[in-house]
Structure formats: structure tokens, C-alpha cells
Design an enzyme around this catalytic site. Structure first.
Site, PDB file in Angstrom:
ATOM      1  N   SER A   1       0.802  -1.225   0.000  1.00 38.64           N
ATOM      2  CA  SER A   1       0.000   0.000   0.000  1.00 38.64           C
ATOM      3  C   SER A   1       0.832   1.270   0.000  1.00 38.64           C
ATOM      4  CB  SER A   1      -0.964  -0.002   1.185  1.00 38.64           C
ATOM      5  OG  SER A   1      -0.273  -0.256   2.384  1.00 38.64           O
TER       6      SER A   1
ATOM      7  N   HIS B   1       1.043   4.418   4.492  1.00 41.04           N
ATOM      8  CA  HIS B   1       0.282   5.115   3.457  1.00 41.04           C
ATOM      9  C   HIS B   1       0.790   6.534   3.270  1.00 41.04           C
ATOM     10  CE1 HIS B   1      -3.434   2.312   4.255  1.00 41.04           C
ATOM     11  NE2 HIS B   1      -2.350   1.660   3.859  1.00 41.04           N
TER      12      HIS B   1
END
Length: 289
Positions: free
Chosen positions: A186, A231
Site C-alpha cells: 500500500s 500510506h
């Protein structure tokens, strides 16, 4: 009948025409064909410098039926397909995300400081913990990745994906609890989404779908065991690299563009290495990334 004026570049020769752009007299040697008539070499060169070619999205040509710049309107591109394949193969080899395998062979934790297993900053980007985890990451990559790969080119896209992934790993390592273990692509994918926002904004392509993906995933990331630090780290690095790569892509000659691209990549990696070196070791527990 008056004599023809001398050529602006060759005073010893009579002019055969006037430049269609600047109206200067030019001889047959200086006459160069342009879309609007004959032009002098200087105007041709100036026009070339002003012209910047923006690579169109795959499948966006005449008759393709797709609108240029819309995320998901391009066919899957080679690097994106390769990354998806690698992630899927690693997921299968790891026993479909078996926690003990992830923890032992590639998950990122503060233990890397004790065992010098710094490769985990890289390997953790290709590990996933369950089918939903890898499916959500790969679907997002397939939606956003092709557009960014076409805009940046294969080499820049691959370097952005990997360095953004390392940036996410570094942020997770620096700011996560000392007893955490991170795994997942991610960070790299947030880097790709951040890069799309930068590149699409400059080219006036649609932003809403990707901005929605970023916001939704960030909101979800602040709940449960999702590693929101990964992230944010990937997102920041992706934005920075997209700005740098887009700038260097317009430089001439090509060698200067390549040199600065490599320089920017190495500089970002160097910063990540220096920052990570300051963090003390901890103890692991499994956390999604």
C-alpha cells in the site's frame, strides 16, 4: 525592377523568400518547410523548443472510444502487470499470507536493527496477509497504475513505485509502535496515486476518482490494524518524485534528463537511509500495511 534583398544569414546571396514567421529574407539554403510555409532555421529551432510532447494515454487515439486521462481507461501496462504478477506469486509462495512466514522471511519490524536484515524494507512491500489484503492493493494498482506508467514511462514508473514503497516502509518503521510488523504494497500504491494527482493536475485530467480513493483509504487506515504511516510515507514520496520526474522529463538533452532522474532517486533513497538509521529496535506484532 528592384534587386532581391540579401539573405539574413548569408549576406552575399540574394533572398528567395521571406520567413513566414518573422518575415526576414532567406535564401534557398535557409528555407525550411513548415506547416505555414517556408521559415528560417532560427524560427524552426525556436518552435521546436516551445513544443513539448505529452504522451497520450494508451487507447486514447482516434476511434479508440476512450477519453484521454480517465483513470482505468488504459489497458494494463507491462510494468503494472509485472508488479501484480510478482505480488501474486509471492503471496502464493508465502502460504497465502501465512503470518509466521511473513514474520520470519520479510515482514518489517524494528528487529531489522538488531539482525541487520535491512532487506525487509524492500521485501515487506511484496508480502500480503490475506486474499482481501492483496486483492484491494492489486485492484487499485490496476486502476491507477497504467495511467501513471504511460505518463512517466516504464523506468520512471518502476523507480517511483519502488522508492515510494521504501518511503512507506521507512515511515512505518519510524513512527509505528516498537512492537509492530508491517507488510503490504500500500505504501508503493499510495505513491502511485499521489503521482497521478500531480501529473493529472498539470495535464488537466480528471482527479476526482483518485482523490476519492486516497481519502477513503486514508480514513480506513486510521482504524483497526491498518498501517496509515506506511500510506502517508508512500504518498509523500510519490508526490515528490512525480514532481521531480515530470520536470526532468522535459529537459534536453536526454542525457541530462536521465542523469537528474537518477540523481533525484538516489537522493531520496539516501534521505530514507539516514533517517531510518536513527531508530532503536523493538519487538514485533503483526500489522496490516
Amino acid at each position: 525592377m528592384s534587386a532581391a534583398p540579401p539573405c539574413v544569414n548569408h549576406p552575399d546571396r540574394p533572398a528567395s523568400a521571406a520567413c513566414a514567421h518573422c518575415d526576414k529574407p532567406i535564401c534557398t539554403e535557409c528555407m525550411q518547410q513548415a506547416p505555414v510555409g517556408w521559415q528560417c532555421p532560427e524560427c524552426i529551432a525556436a518552435g521546436a523548443k516551445r513544443t513539448r510532447v505529452i504522451r497520450p494515454f494508451a487507447g486514447s487515439g482516434p476511434g479508440s472510444g476512450s477519453r484521454t486521462g480517465i483513470v482505468g481507461s488504459t489497458n494494463p501496462t507491462p510494468v503494472v502487470l509485472g508488479l501484480v504478477a510478482v505480488n501474486v506469486v509471492v503471496f502464493v509462495v508465502s502460504g497465502f499470507g501465512k503470518a509466521s512466514v511473513v514474520d520470519r522471511f520479510g515482514g518489517l519490524s524494528h528487529q531489522v536493527h538488531q539482525s541487520d536484515q535491512y532487506y525487509r524494507f524492500f521485501t515487506s512491500m511484496f508480502l500480503h496477509l490475506n486474499v482481501l489484503h492483496i486483492a484491494s492493493n492489486m485492484i487499485t494498482l490496476l486502476i491507477v497504475g497504467p495511467a501513471v506508467e504511460v505518463m512517466l514511462g516504464r523506468a520512471r514508473f518502476l523507480s517511483l513505485y519502488l522508492v515510494a514503497g521504501l518511503g512507506g516502509s521507512a515511515a512505518s518503521y519510524l513512527f509505528s509502535p516498537g512492537n509492530s510488523v508491517g507488510a503490504g504494497a500500500s505504501g508503493a500504491i499510495f505513491g502511485v496515486m499521489g503521482a497521478y494527482v500531480v501529473l493529472a493536475h498539470k495535464r488537466r485530467y480528471p482527479l476526482a476518482p483518485v482523490l476519492a480513493l486516497i481519502v477513503i483509504n486514508l480514513v480506513i487506515g486510521f482504524s483497526g490494524s491498518i498501517d496509515w504511516r506506511d500510506h502517508l510515507g508512500g504518498l509523500v514520496v510519490g508526490v515528490v518524485l512525480a514532481l521531480a520526474y515530470d520536470y526532468t522529463a522535459n529537459l534536453r538533452p536526454a542525457s541530462r534528463s536521465v542523469g537528474l532522474t537518477v540523481g533525484v532517486t538516489v537522493a531520496v533513497l539516501a534521505v530514507l537511509v539516514v533517517v531510518v538509521a536513527a531508530v532503536p529496535p523493538g519487538h514485533p506484532y503483526l500489522q496490516f500495511g
